[in-house]
Write a protein that holds these residues in place. Sequence first.
Motif, PDB file in Angstrom:
ATOM      1  N   LEU A   1      10.028   1.227  -1.841  1.00 55.15           N
ATOM      2  CA  LEU A   1      10.026   0.489  -0.584  1.00 55.15           C
ATOM      3  C   LEU A   1       8.962   1.015   0.374  1.00 55.15           C
ATOM      4  O   LEU A   1       8.426   2.110   0.197  1.00 55.15           O
ATOM      5  N   GLY A   2       8.690   0.224   1.405  1.00 54.64           N
ATOM      6  CA  GLY A   2       7.832   0.678   2.486  1.00 54.64           C
ATOM      7  C   GLY A   2       6.463   1.116   2.001  1.00 54.64           C
ATOM      8  O   GLY A   2       5.869   0.524   1.095  1.00 54.64           O
ATOM      9  N   PHE A   3       5.958   2.180   2.624  1.00 51.14           N
ATOM     10  CA  PHE A   3       4.600   2.617   2.312  1.00 51.14           C
ATOM     11  C   PHE A   3       4.482   3.135   0.891  1.00 51.14           C
ATOM     12  O   PHE A   3       3.475   2.903   0.219  1.00 51.14           O
ATOM     13  N   ASP A   4       5.506   3.849   0.398  1.00 55.43           N
ATOM     14  CA  ASP A   4       5.451   4.331  -0.980  1.00 55.43           C
ATOM     15  C   ASP A   4       5.295   3.177  -1.962  1.00 55.43           C
ATOM     16  O   ASP A   4       4.595   3.293  -2.969  1.00 55.43           O
ATOM     17  N   GLY A   5       5.937   2.045  -1.674  1.00 56.30           N
ATOM     18  CA  GLY A   5       5.885   0.918  -2.592  1.00 56.30           C
ATOM     19  C   GLY A   5       4.734  -0.037  -2.362  1.00 56.30           C
ATOM     20  O   GLY A   5       4.229  -0.640  -3.317  1.00 56.30           O
ATOM     21  N   PHE A   6       4.289  -0.185  -1.108  1.00 57.43           N
ATOM     22  CA  PHE A   6       3.359  -1.266  -0.795  1.00 57.43           C
ATOM     23  C   PHE A   6       2.158  -0.847   0.061  1.00 57.43           C
ATOM     24  O   PHE A   6       1.274  -1.670   0.294  1.00 57.43           O
ATOM     25  N   GLY A   7       2.119   0.384   0.518  1.00 61.25           N
ATOM     26  CA  GLY A   7       1.031   0.786   1.395  1.00 61.25           C
ATOM     27  C   GLY A   7      -0.299   0.933   0.675  1.00 61.25           C
ATOM     28  O   GLY A   7      -0.361   1.410  -0.464  1.00 61.25           O
ATOM     29  N   TRP A   8      -1.368   0.543   1.376  1.00 62.60           N
ATOM     30  CA  TRP A   8      -2.727   0.698   0.828  1.00 62.60           C
ATOM     31  C   TRP A   8      -3.119   2.169   0.865  1.00 62.60           C
ATOM     32  O   TRP A   8      -2.991   2.847   1.900  1.00 62.60           O
ATOM     33  N   ILE A   9      -3.599   2.679  -0.274  1.00 68.00           N
ATOM     34  CA  ILE A   9      -4.138   4.030  -0.395  1.00 68.00           C
ATOM     35  C   ILE A   9      -5.443   3.904  -1.170  1.00 68.00           C
ATOM     36  O   ILE A   9      -5.494   3.233  -2.209  1.00 68.00           O
ATOM     37  N   GLU A  10      -6.463   4.540  -0.680  1.00 68.18           N
ATOM     38  CA  GLU A  10      -7.823   4.335  -1.180  1.00 68.18           C
ATOM     39  C   GLU A  10      -7.935   4.446  -2.700  1.00 68.18           C
ATOM     40  O   GLU A  10      -8.587   3.621  -3.354  1.00 68.18           O
ATOM     41  N   ASP A  11      -7.312   5.459  -3.290  1.00 66.34           N
ATOM     42  CA  ASP A  11      -7.487   5.726  -4.715  1.00 66.34           C
ATOM     43  C   ASP A  11      -6.180   5.617  -5.501  1.00 66.34           C
ATOM     44  O   ASP A  11      -6.025   6.241  -6.558  1.00 66.34           O
ATOM     45  N   ALA A  12      -5.256   4.813  -5.004  1.00 69.66           N
ATOM     46  CA  ALA A  12      -3.981   4.620  -5.698  1.00 69.66           C
ATOM     47  C   ALA A  12      -3.859   3.179  -6.179  1.00 69.66           C
ATOM     48  O   ALA A  12      -4.477   2.273  -5.623  1.00 69.66           O
ATOM     49  N   PRO A  13      -3.057   2.933  -7.206  1.00 64.02           N
ATOM     50  CA  PRO A  13      -2.819   1.552  -7.627  1.00 64.02           C
ATOM     51  C   PRO A  13      -2.194   0.749  -6.499  1.00 64.02           C
ATOM     52  O   PRO A  13      -1.355   1.254  -5.749  1.00 64.02           O
ATOM     53  N   SER A  14      -2.598  -0.484  -6.378  1.00 60.14           N
ATOM     54  CA  SER A  14      -2.043  -1.375  -5.350  1.00 60.14           C
ATOM     55  C   SER A  14      -0.645  -1.839  -5.750  1.00 60.14           C
ATOM     56  O   SER A  14      -0.238  -1.729  -6.911  1.00 60.14           O
TER      57      SER A  14
END
Length: 501
Positions: free
Chosen positions: A157-170
């Motif tokens: 949920l939240g950022f762990d589940g959906f947040g944009w991170i430059e070098d992480a899977p979307s």
Amino acid sequence: MTDTDFETTADYVEVSTSAGRVRGRWRATTGGRGNPRSAGFLGIPFAEAPIGELRFQAPVPKAPWEGVRDALEFAATAQRGDPGVTLIPEPSIEGDSTLNVNVFTPDPTRAEQGTGLPVLVWIHGGGYFAGSPASPWYDGRNFNRDGVVTVSLSYRLGFDGFGWIEDAPSNRGVRDWLLALEWVQQNIADFGGNPSRVTIAGQSAGGGAVLTLLGMEKAQHLFQGVYAISGALADVAPARAEAFGRALAAAAGVEPTVAGFSSLSEERILELQKKATALGPASLGSVVEDGLPLGPAVDGDLLVRPTRESLAAGVGADKPLVLGATDDEFTMVFTGSEKKLRWVPRSLLLNRLGLPKSVRREYLAANSDITGLGNARVGGRLLTDRMFRSALLKIVADRGDAPTWLYRFSWPSGHFGFAEHCLDVPFFFDCLDGPAMEPLAGPHPPQELADEVHGAAVAFVTGGDPGWPRHQGANGIARVYDVPTRDVADAYASVRPLLKG
């Protein structure tokens, strides 16, 4: 399946999955008809715990285990604490292994007979930042009673589940849905289900989730039908997703990378997320206009385009869809403010909630049933229409001739006096005898209405048709759930002025 793959005692039942053997428990169904018992297998992990090096990565399938794993209690949830955003009892359970499925089946031996039952897979709501599959309302026992194997799944949920991170899977939460649905394809036959007859369903964010999956090319092999209750699509634009991720990193004083966010505790990210997404009078209009900042994002990979564009392009057109909403989803937002809003000029309220002046007179005339009930009811109806009900009509139009059924849930809660968000969920699951019902529905909600709502869902899952005419054209038929229930042409006529604005 061999004779040793399935075992049962008076109280317990064991099934072999691709990762190992699990032990569930028999329980009784309710209602006095159909199958009298249901086996619940709770907290079966479909992925490794998303912690440490796996925290901001795509989910990794669960490694096999030795022996028999007890599946007798709900497992850890991604939700921490009770955000208090819904009236559905959705417990939070501590722990790291948060990616699990709960399976409810009336007869695992169907696999031996080669006649698997149809399957319903439920995705919970909660605005993509809250919610829990451990709700007693999501128990599949009465779908089991009526011949449907049921699965509820968890996701980040939240950022762990959906947040944009430059070098992480979307879209990590979306990837969780996909892996859970792959687990269903691989394992549900061992629980008596038919993997070629899977319907996905959900409410609120969960309704948005199943619509997102319907419009996703990479998900088409995982299900055959969709039932979207009060669906709230996110389709976060790429620039907005990135801006939110960068702003959260800046607020934390870290780089917007996996390394940067991994240096923050879960509690710290939740604190920052809560602050960044706090809703108030000033931000309400932004959410109505732009949607939620955290949720499935158009990433060019899983979501190659906004969902409505995909549906209009024909993605998922071969799959039957039922969708609808309650009449006053978000009128609860104004509960307790009725006296204060009485003194606010109606034109000012309508401006704040984004009703164009060009359609104001027509919209108020079309909603004459609530215009005399005060500003709180008018504002709640407008908020409901802008966030939920107008989107339904747009999706129906996007689908063209694809098999689509529309409904309204209009029965007014005996507690609130209107059909609020979440009210239809216990009717769908036929669990009016469950806990925490009166604060949502009032005393003695009508069982005959639950029989109708639940019965239509069973008919759709088992036969691909909920039992009323498809919605075709602007004046198409929709089912209106009330006492009595009726089928009405252009049942959403009161919403149509908004489509002109």
